[in-house]
Write a protein that holds these residues in place. Structure first.
Motif, mmCIF file in Angstrom:
data_model
loop_
_atom_site.group_PDB
_atom_site.id
_atom_site.type_symbol
_atom_site.label_atom_id
_atom_site.label_comp_id
_atom_site.label_asym_id
_atom_site.label_seq_id
_atom_site.Cartn_x
_atom_site.Cartn_y
_atom_site.Cartn_z
ATOM 1 N N ASP A 1 0.761 -1.293 0.008
ATOM 2 C CA ASP A 1 -0.136 -0.084 0.034
ATOM 3 C C ASP A 1 0.954 1.254 -0.001
ATOM 4 N N ILE A 2 1.099 1.926 -1.217
ATOM 5 C CA ILE A 2 1.983 3.063 -1.285
ATOM 6 C C ILE A 2 1.780 3.960 -0.564
ATOM 7 N N MET A 3 0.243 4.356 -0.466
ATOM 8 C CA MET A 3 0.068 5.711 0.350
ATOM 9 C C MET A 3 0.093 5.194 1.984
ATOM 10 N N ALA A 4 -0.093 4.230 2.130
ATOM 11 C CA ALA A 4 0.124 3.993 3.715
ATOM 12 C C ALA A 4 1.417 4.022 3.897
ATOM 13 N N ALA A 5 2.532 3.616 2.876
ATOM 14 C CA ALA A 5 3.939 3.335 3.126
ATOM 15 C C ALA A 5 4.420 4.825 3.341
ATOM 16 N N ILE A 6 4.005 5.901 2.333
ATOM 17 C CA ILE A 6 4.574 6.973 2.187
ATOM 18 C C ILE A 6 4.117 7.976 3.738
ATOM 19 N N GLN A 7 2.796 7.686 3.809
ATOM 20 C CA GLN A 7 2.442 8.391 5.207
ATOM 21 C C GLN A 7 2.827 8.060 6.512
ATOM 22 N N GLY A 8 3.072 6.846 6.634
ATOM 23 C CA GLY A 8 3.948 6.200 7.949
ATOM 24 C C GLY A 8 5.027 6.655 7.916
ATOM 25 N N TYR A 9 5.965 6.860 6.928
ATOM 26 C CA TYR A 9 7.346 7.418 6.952
ATOM 27 C C TYR A 9 7.302 8.652 7.118
ATOM 28 N N ALA A 10 6.358 9.628 6.586
ATOM 29 C CA ALA A 10 6.356 10.988 6.973
ATOM 30 C C ALA A 10 6.133 11.187 8.389
ATOM 31 N N ASN A 11 5.272 10.518 9.050
ATOM 32 C CA ASN A 11 4.811 10.575 10.341
ATOM 33 C C ASN A 11 6.061 10.279 10.989
ATOM 34 N N PHE A 12 7.020 9.087 10.829
ATOM 35 C CA PHE A 12 8.132 8.969 11.685
ATOM 36 C C PHE A 12 9.145 9.882 11.346
ATOM 37 N N VAL A 13 9.231 10.763 10.118
ATOM 38 C CA VAL A 13 10.080 11.713 10.044
ATOM 39 C C VAL A 13 9.702 12.688 10.830
ATOM 40 N N ALA A 14 8.367 13.200 11.034
ATOM 41 C CA ALA A 14 7.813 14.023 11.945
ATOM 42 C C ALA A 14 8.173 13.817 13.267
ATOM 43 N N MET A 15 8.081 12.311 13.896
ATOM 44 C CA MET A 15 8.515 12.208 15.138
ATOM 45 C C MET A 15 9.800 12.458 15.437
ATOM 46 N N VAL A 16 10.754 12.416 14.561
ATOM 47 C CA VAL A 16 12.275 12.340 14.965
ATOM 48 C C VAL A 16 12.789 13.849 14.584
ATOM 49 N N ASN A 17 12.165 14.550 13.479
ATOM 50 C CA ASN A 17 12.604 15.845 12.999
ATOM 51 C C ASN A 17 11.343 16.419 12.812
ATOM 52 N N PRO A 18 10.652 17.131 13.791
ATOM 53 C CA PRO A 18 9.226 17.955 13.461
ATOM 54 C C PRO A 18 9.378 18.691 12.207
ATOM 55 N N GLN A 19 10.360 19.438 12.068
ATOM 56 C CA GLN A 19 10.158 20.632 10.927
ATOM 57 C C GLN A 19 10.274 19.687 9.698
ATOM 58 N N LYS A 20 11.043 18.745 9.466
ATOM 59 C CA LYS A 20 11.159 18.172 8.158
ATOM 60 C C LYS A 20 9.936 17.393 8.073
ATOM 61 N N GLY A 21 9.526 16.628 9.259
ATOM 62 C CA GLY A 21 8.463 16.048 8.950
ATOM 63 C C GLY A 21 7.217 16.561 8.475
ATOM 64 N N ALA A 22 6.957 17.901 8.898
ATOM 65 C CA ALA A 22 5.467 18.425 8.654
ATOM 66 C C ALA A 22 5.668 18.919 7.238
ATOM 67 N N GLU A 23 6.946 19.103 6.714
ATOM 68 C CA GLU A 23 7.187 19.455 4.919
ATOM 69 C C GLU A 23 6.727 18.030 4.402
ATOM 70 N N PHE A 24 6.952 16.874 4.661
ATOM 71 C CA PHE A 24 6.689 15.663 3.943
ATOM 72 C C PHE A 24 5.279 15.464 4.317
ATOM 73 N N GLN A 25 4.516 15.694 5.457
ATOM 74 C CA GLN A 25 3.298 15.225 5.592
ATOM 75 C C GLN A 25 2.362 16.088 4.929
ATOM 76 N N GLU A 26 2.886 17.583 4.623
ATOM 77 C CA GLU A 26 1.969 18.375 3.669
ATOM 78 C C GLU A 26 1.996 17.849 2.335
ATOM 79 N N GLN A 27 3.112 17.249 1.894
ATOM 80 C CA GLN A 27 3.450 16.952 0.607
ATOM 81 C C GLN A 27 2.498 15.617 0.426
ATOM 82 N N VAL A 28 2.511 14.789 1.357
ATOM 83 C CA VAL A 28 1.679 13.419 1.229
ATOM 84 C C VAL A 28 0.304 13.846 1.294
ATOM 85 N N GLN A 29 -0.125 14.886 1.820
ATOM 86 C CA GLN A 29 -1.585 15.186 1.792
ATOM 87 C C GLN A 29 -1.911 15.933 0.795
ATOM 88 N N ARG A 30 -1.118 16.482 -0.093
ATOM 89 C CA ARG A 30 -1.467 16.852 -1.671
ATOM 90 C C ARG A 30 -1.474 15.891 -2.388
#
Length: 466
Positions: free
Chosen positions: A431-460
């Motif tokens: 499930d590609i959508m679940a995979a990228i959403q999960g990794y974006a959340n993981f990045v946000a947990m470690v580095n909130p600033q970079k993670g927020a950018e990825f989460q916004e891109q995944v939402q788009r």
């Protein structure tokens, strides 16, 4: 006064029975030719009557004498009496045994509803011992459940259902787990044993009502509320040297006997510890098809399955003394120690680094003494001059994600946003959508600033390719 015979045969029978003279006397009295008995002094009829009585007594005595002297007939009669008595006693015995059987069956059914007397070979010896250490259990805030009935009632199931879930068989036609393999990040496959709903519910009860109420060591960061890989990595940020150890075959190393002993250490009875230990452990099995039927054959002794909701919490509790000893040893040598599941991490700077070899040697000794093994192939010593990782988090300057990994992820998101989801993948998920959403959340947990950018891109991407 006797009645007049109605037939000739009755007349003959009366004469034979009473005697001729006595019959004539009775008829004369009946017809009025002779006064009734007692009306004439020294009545000669009294003699006739007495003679009749004596004659009848003699006849009875002759019949009895004849019967007693007929040995064959007497034996036959005695045999018939004995047979009749024997049949009567057999019937009484049969009825008594049937009543006793029914009573035993009822008592056994009652015991089965309240007790568990056998749960399989080599695990049933202590099921009669149901006394708990109530004071210790209450001091930990744990439910006081020493008998199978109390455990089943607390879980909201029957004793029969509890017996079914805990029963240990070498060969069985039933399995309480769904087994599958998933790829490891470092290569190879990991066996997952996911409990089926009824067993999972029982294991979840054990987790919520027993395991999570016990205090863990501060060095443990895995599978704890408020802890994560980030909290595990944080103490090692900006250290000169980091040492990573991996415990080999972590879950299989924790056997049923160790899990049972853990529950006994809380204060639970032998019976309760046996049942709880069996609910939380399972052997490795092989499915065998025979005559169209599937059999599950145990290949190993029972141990913690990876996939049970209770297993991670049990490992943390099992490692409390390990964590305490390693923390004390690390503090003595000027190191910091944390553990995330089976990953042990030490770090230090400055003068403490002279104890590096001592850390390696003593850690191996303590781990072995606690019943675990170090996977020497995965032992790593990371210095500040290269990328230092602790449970996947880069800790050279601050908690972060590997730059190489971030570039790969950023490129993947760019390609997906540009060309669509078809043909794209991330990680091992289908499930590609679940995979990228999960990794974006993981990045946000470690580095909130970079993670927020990825989460916004995944939402788009999600909105674009609904």
């Amino acid at each position: 006064m006797s009645q007049q015979p109605r037939t000739r045969q009755e007349l003959y029978d009366r004469i034979r029975q009473r005697g001729k003279e006595e019959f004539i006397l009775e008829e004369m009295i009946r017809l009025g030719f002779w006064p009734a008995q007692g009306e004439i002094p020294e009545d000669p009829a009294d003699e006739i009557r007495r003679v009749g009585e004596i004659r009848r007594e003699l006849e009875q005595l002759r019949q009895e004498n004849s019967r007693l002297h007929n040995e064959t007939l007497l034996r036959k009669q005695l045999l018939q009496q004995r047979l009749a008595e024997s049949r009567r006693k057999r019937q009484e015995t049969k009825e008594r045994r049937e009543r006793e059987r029914q009573e035993r069956a009822e008592l056994w059914q009652q015991r089965k509803e309240l007790e568990i007397l056998y749960l399989g070979e080599d695990v049933s010896a202590g099921l009669n011992y149901t006394d708990c250490d109530e004071e210790r259990l209450r001091s930990y805030g744990l439910p006081v459940s020493g008998t199978p009935y109390e455990i089943a009632a607390a879980m909201g199931i029957t004793v029969s259902q509890l017996r079914f879930l805990a029963f240990s068989r070498k060969i069985s036609t039933v399995s309480h787990y769904i087994r599958f393999k998933i790829p490891k990040k470092t290569g190879g496959e990991r066996l997952i044993s996911a409990p089926k709903p009824r067993l999972k519910q029982a294991q979840q009860w054990i987790l919520n009502n027993i395991l999570e109420k016990l205090e863990l060591h501060e060095a443990a960061h895995g599978f704890r509320h408020g802890r994560s890989i980030v909290s595990n990595a944080q103490p090692h940020v900006r250290q000169e040297v980091i040492i990573n150890f991996d415990l080999k075959d972590f879950f299989p190393t924790i056997s049923y006997q160790r899990v049972k002993g853990l529950f006994k250490s809380f204060g639970y009875s032998e019976a309760a510890a046996t049942i709880l230990g069996l609910l939380c452990t399972e052997p490795e099995i092989e499915e065998v098809e025979l005559d169209g039927k599937t059999y599950y054959v145990a290949l190993t002794n029972r141990h913690l399955p990876q996939g049970s909701p209770a297993s991670p919490a049990i490992t943390n509790l099992m490692c409390r003394r390990l964590d305490r000893r390693l923390t004390q040893m690390a503090a003595e040598l000027g190191f910091v120690y944390t553990r995330y599941a089976d990953d042990l991490t030490f770090s230090a700077s400055g003068e403490s680094l002279r104890h590096l070899c001592n850390i390696l040697r003593r850690t191996e000794s303590i781990v072995a003494h606690e019943g675990f093994l170090i996977n020497e192939q995965k032992t790593r010593i990371l210095r500040k001059s290269r990328q230092q990782e602790v449970t996947g988090v880069v800790v050279n300057s601050y908690p972060n994600i590997s730059q190489k990994q971030l570039k790969r992820f950023r490129a993947t998101l760019y390609q997906i946003e540009k060309d669509g989801l078809a043909g794209k993948h991330w990680g091992n998920s289908s499930d590609i959508m679940a995979a990228i959403q999960g990794y974006a959340n993981f990045v946000a947990m470690v580095n909130p600033q970079k993670g927020a950018e990825f989460q916004e891109q995944v939402q788009r991407i999600r909105e674009k390719y609904k």
